[in-house]
Design a protein around this motif. Structure first.
Motif, PDB file in Angstrom:
ATOM      1  N   ILE A 112      78.722  85.385 -31.143  1.00 27.14           N
ATOM      2  CA  ILE A 112      79.473  85.407 -29.888  1.00 27.14           C
ATOM      3  C   ILE A 112      80.575  84.351 -29.958  1.00 27.14           C
ATOM      4  N   MET A 151      81.946  82.976 -23.840  1.00 28.77           N
ATOM      5  CA  MET A 151      81.181  83.562 -22.739  1.00 28.77           C
ATOM      6  C   MET A 151      81.675  82.959 -21.424  1.00 28.77           C
ATOM      7  N   SER A 176      84.146  91.508 -24.431  1.00 26.88           N
ATOM      8  CA  SER A 176      83.961  90.259 -23.692  1.00 26.88           C
ATOM      9  C   SER A 176      82.471  90.023 -23.522  1.00 26.88           C
ATOM     10  N   CYS A 177      82.124  88.776 -23.220  1.00 24.48           N
ATOM     11  CA  CYS A 177      80.715  88.409 -23.057  1.00 24.48           C
ATOM     12  C   CYS A 177      80.554  87.596 -21.789  1.00 24.48           C
ATOM     13  N   ARG A 191      81.397  95.112 -22.541  1.00 21.96           N
ATOM     14  CA  ARG A 191      80.946  93.731 -22.470  1.00 21.96           C
ATOM     15  C   ARG A 191      79.493  93.558 -22.868  1.00 21.96           C
ATOM     16  N   GLY A 229      77.526  85.639 -19.153  1.00 28.33           N
ATOM     17  CA  GLY A 229      76.167  85.158 -18.964  1.00 28.33           C
ATOM     18  C   GLY A 229      75.797  85.232 -17.498  1.00 28.33           C
TER      19      GLY A 229
END
Length: 496
Positions: free
Chosen positions: A283, A286, A209-210, A136, A212
Motif C-alpha cells: 500500500i 491511505m 486508492s486506499c 478502492r 482506512g
C-alpha cells in the motif's frame, strides 16, 4: 401525531470486540444527522481464553453497557433498529449465553454477522460517506478481526475478514506491556502470516486508492495532524510512529503527542497490523474513510439514502439546510466549469474539479447568517459541518477558499488537499465567476473566452458588453489588480 412521524429515528448498535457503539440518527434534507453517539470500551475479545470461552467478567462488562443503550431504544421503531455482533461473539463458544441476556436487556435480538457480511456492510458505510468512484481498497482494523475489501462505487469485488485485531494482538504480542523491538516484530510478522493467503488475489485485482475505516486509522491521523504532518498515511510515517512508541519501555508510559489515553492501550497492536498490511499489500498511501460498519447499517435501513453520489447528496443537503439560492449557484457553477474547461494546460489533480464545484455551489452559505462577514461565516460553517464525501483536508481547503471568494485577496494557508498551485487556481476561477455572474441572471451574461499562459489569465469580453456593464467592468479590473498583486497575473480586455 407521533413525535417522530415526520423525521423518524434510526439506531445502529455494533457490539465490537473492543468497543460497543450506539449511533442514533435521523434523516434531514437528504442527509444523515447524528443525534447521539454512545461508546464504551468493553474489550470483549480480551475475555476470550485459549478455548474461546468468554469470561463472566467480559460478558458482564458488555451487559452493563447494553443496559445503558436500552434506555434510548425505547423511543425508536423496531424496524429502525439494527444490532450486530462481530468477531469476538463469532468466536465465543458460549456466545448464546451472552445473546440471551442481551436480548432480555435490549428487548431486541443481536444478529451475529459472518466476517464477509461484516466486510460487505463496512464497504457500504465507506461508499456512502466517502467521495470518489474509483476502485478502492478498504481496511478496517477491529478488536478481533480485520476486514479487507476491494470495491468500486457501491459494489464490492473482494471481501475478506482476517482473524487479526488490535485487542487480540495486544493480548498475544504485548501481553507483558513491553514496547520492545521484539514484540513489534512478532506482532508485525504474525499479522503478515494471516494476510499472506489474500496477497495474490488482492494485488491481481488492484486498486486506485486506499482508505482506512477504523479507530486505529483515526488515531494515527489525529497523531499526524497534532505533529504537523498531513493526513495521508504512508509506511514511512507508520515506521516513524513505531520508533516514537519504542522510546517508551512500557505501554502504560506511552505518551505520543496526539495520542489519546483512550486509544493508547491498543495503539501498538493496531499500528503493527497496519504496518503488516502496508508491507504485505504494498500500500502506498491511505486516508481516513468517512464511515464504516455503523454507517453501512444505517444507510441500508434508509432506502431513500442508498446509492446516491455522496458528494452531490452532501452539497444538496447543505444547500437546503442553509437556504442557498441553488439557481444562482448553478449559474456560477456553469461559468466556473466553462472557465476551467478553457485551462487545459493547468493539469489539475482529479479531485480539483469536485472541490471547485463544491466551493461554487456553497459559496453563499455564509449569507444565511449575515452579509457583511458572509465569507468568514462560510469558512466557519464549512470547517465545522459534517460533509460526507469530503476528507478533512478537502473540507479545510473548501473553508479557506470560501473565506477568500470575495473582497480583499490573501494567499491560501498551507493545506494538504491539493497542490498549492492548484488550490490558488481554483480560488482565482471562483472569484472571477462570482463577479461575472453577480447580476444573477443568465440573460445578463456575456460570451467570453479565457486564455491562460502559465499563471497568466486573460479574460476577453465583448467591448459593448463592458461598456453596458460598468460596475462589472470596474469589479473585474479591480480583481485583475488584486490577483496580479498576488503574483497571479490577470488581464481583462475587450474583443470585437
Amino acid at each position: 401525531m407521533e413525535r417522530n412521524s415526520v423525521s423518524p429515528l434510526y439506531a445502529a448498535i455494533d457490539l465490537g470486540s473492543n468497543s460497543f457503539h450506539m449511533w442514533i440518527v435521523r434523516e434531514v434534507n437528504g442527509s444523515v444527522q447524528t443525534l447521539a453517539k454512545i461508546k464504551r470500551k468493553v474489550r470483549l475479545a480480551a475475555g476470550l481464553n485459549s478455548q474461546n470461552v468468554l469470561s463472566e467478567e467480559a460478558m458482564q462488562r458488555g451487559l452493563d453497557c447494553l443496559a445503558l443503550f436500552a434506555e434510548r431504544l425505547q423511543d425508536i421503531k423496531a424496524d429502525h433498529i439494527r444490532i450486530v455482533g462481530t468477531a469476538a461473539l463469532r468466536t465465543a463458544v458460549n456466545a448464546e449465553e451472552f445473546l440471551s441476556k442481551a436480548k432480555t436487556i435490549l428487548g431486541y435480538p443481536v444478529n451475529i454477522i459472518p466476517g464477509e457480511e461484516e466486510a460487505r456492510i463496512i464497504y457500504q458505510g465507506v461508499a456512502h460517506t466517502s467521495g470518489g468512484s474509483d476502485k478502492r481498497l478498504v481496511v478496517d482494523i477491529g478488536g478481533a478481526s480485520t476486514e479487507v475489501i476491494i470495491g468500486e462505487g457501491f459494489d464490492s469485488s473482494a471481501l475478506t475478514s482476517l482473524k487479526i485485531g488490535c485487542v487480540t494482538w495486544l493480548e498475544r504480542y504485548f501481553k507483558d506491556r513491553s514496547l520492545t523491538s521484539a514484540n513489534f516484530d512478532a506482532a508485525i510478522n504474525g499479522a503478515k502470516e494471516a494476510i499472506e493467503p489474500i496477497i495474490d488475489r488482492y494485488t491481481t485485482l488492484g486498486w486506485e486508492s486506499c482508505v482506512g475505516a477504523s479507530g486505529t486509522v483515526q488515531a494515527l491521523q489525529e497523531i499526524m495532524l497534532a505533529q504537523g504532518m498531513d493526513e495521508i498515511i504512508t509506511l514511512q510515517k507508520l515506521k516513524r510512529l513505531q520508533r516514537q512508541a519504542m522510546q517508551y519501555e512500557r505501554l502504560e508510559d506511552l505518551d505520543i503527542e496526539g495520542l489519546t489515553l483512550e486509544r493508547a492501550l491498543v495503539f501498538p497492536s493496531g499500528l503493527s497490523i497496519l504496518i503488516a498490511l502496508f508491507e504485505s499489500l504494498k500500500i502506498e498511501s491511505m486516508t481516513l474513510a468517512g464511515g464504516a460498519l455503523r454507517e453501512g447499517m444505517v444507510y441500508e435501513m434508509m432506502d431513500q439514502m442508498r446509492h446516491h453520489d455522496v458528494c452531490t447528496r452532501t452539497i444538496e443537503s447543505v444547500q437546503q439546510r442553509f437556504q442557498i439560492d441553488t439557481e444562482h449557484a448553478d449559474i456560477v457553477n456553469d461559468m466556473a466549469m466553462s472557465m476551467l474547461s478553457q485551462c487545459p494546460n493547468w493539469q489539475l489533480e482529479p479531485q480539483a474539479q469536485n472541490i471547485l464545484e463544491a466551493a461554487v455551489k456553497l459559496h453563499e452559505i455564509g449569507a444565511s447568517i449575515e452579509f457583511k462577514k458572509s465569507a468568514e461565516h462560510a469558512a466557519y460553517l464549512i470547517k465545522h459541518l459534517d460533509l460526507p464525501g469530503f476528507t478533512r483536508a478537502q473540507r479545510n481547503l473548501l473553508a479557506e477558499i470560501l473565506r477568500r471568494y470575495t473582497g480583499p485577496l490573501t494567499s491560501l494557508p498551507e493545506q494538504h488537499a491539493l497542490s498549492a498551485q492548484s488550490a490558488a487556481r481554483l480560488l482565482r476561477l471562483l472569484r472571477i465567476a462570482v463577479i461575472v455572474c453577480h447580476r444573477r441572471d443568465t440573460r445578463c451574461l456575456a460570451p467570453f473566452s479565457l486564455q491562460v499562459d502559465g499563471e497568466k489569465i486573460t479574460l476577453l469580453l465583448p467591448a459593448k458588453w463592458l461598456i453596458n456593464n460598468p460596475l462589472t467592468r470596474s469589479e473585474l479590473h479591480q480583481e485583475a489588480t488584486r490577483q496580479t498583486d498576488m503574483g497571479w497575473p490577470m488581464v481583462v480586455t475587450s474583443q470585437d
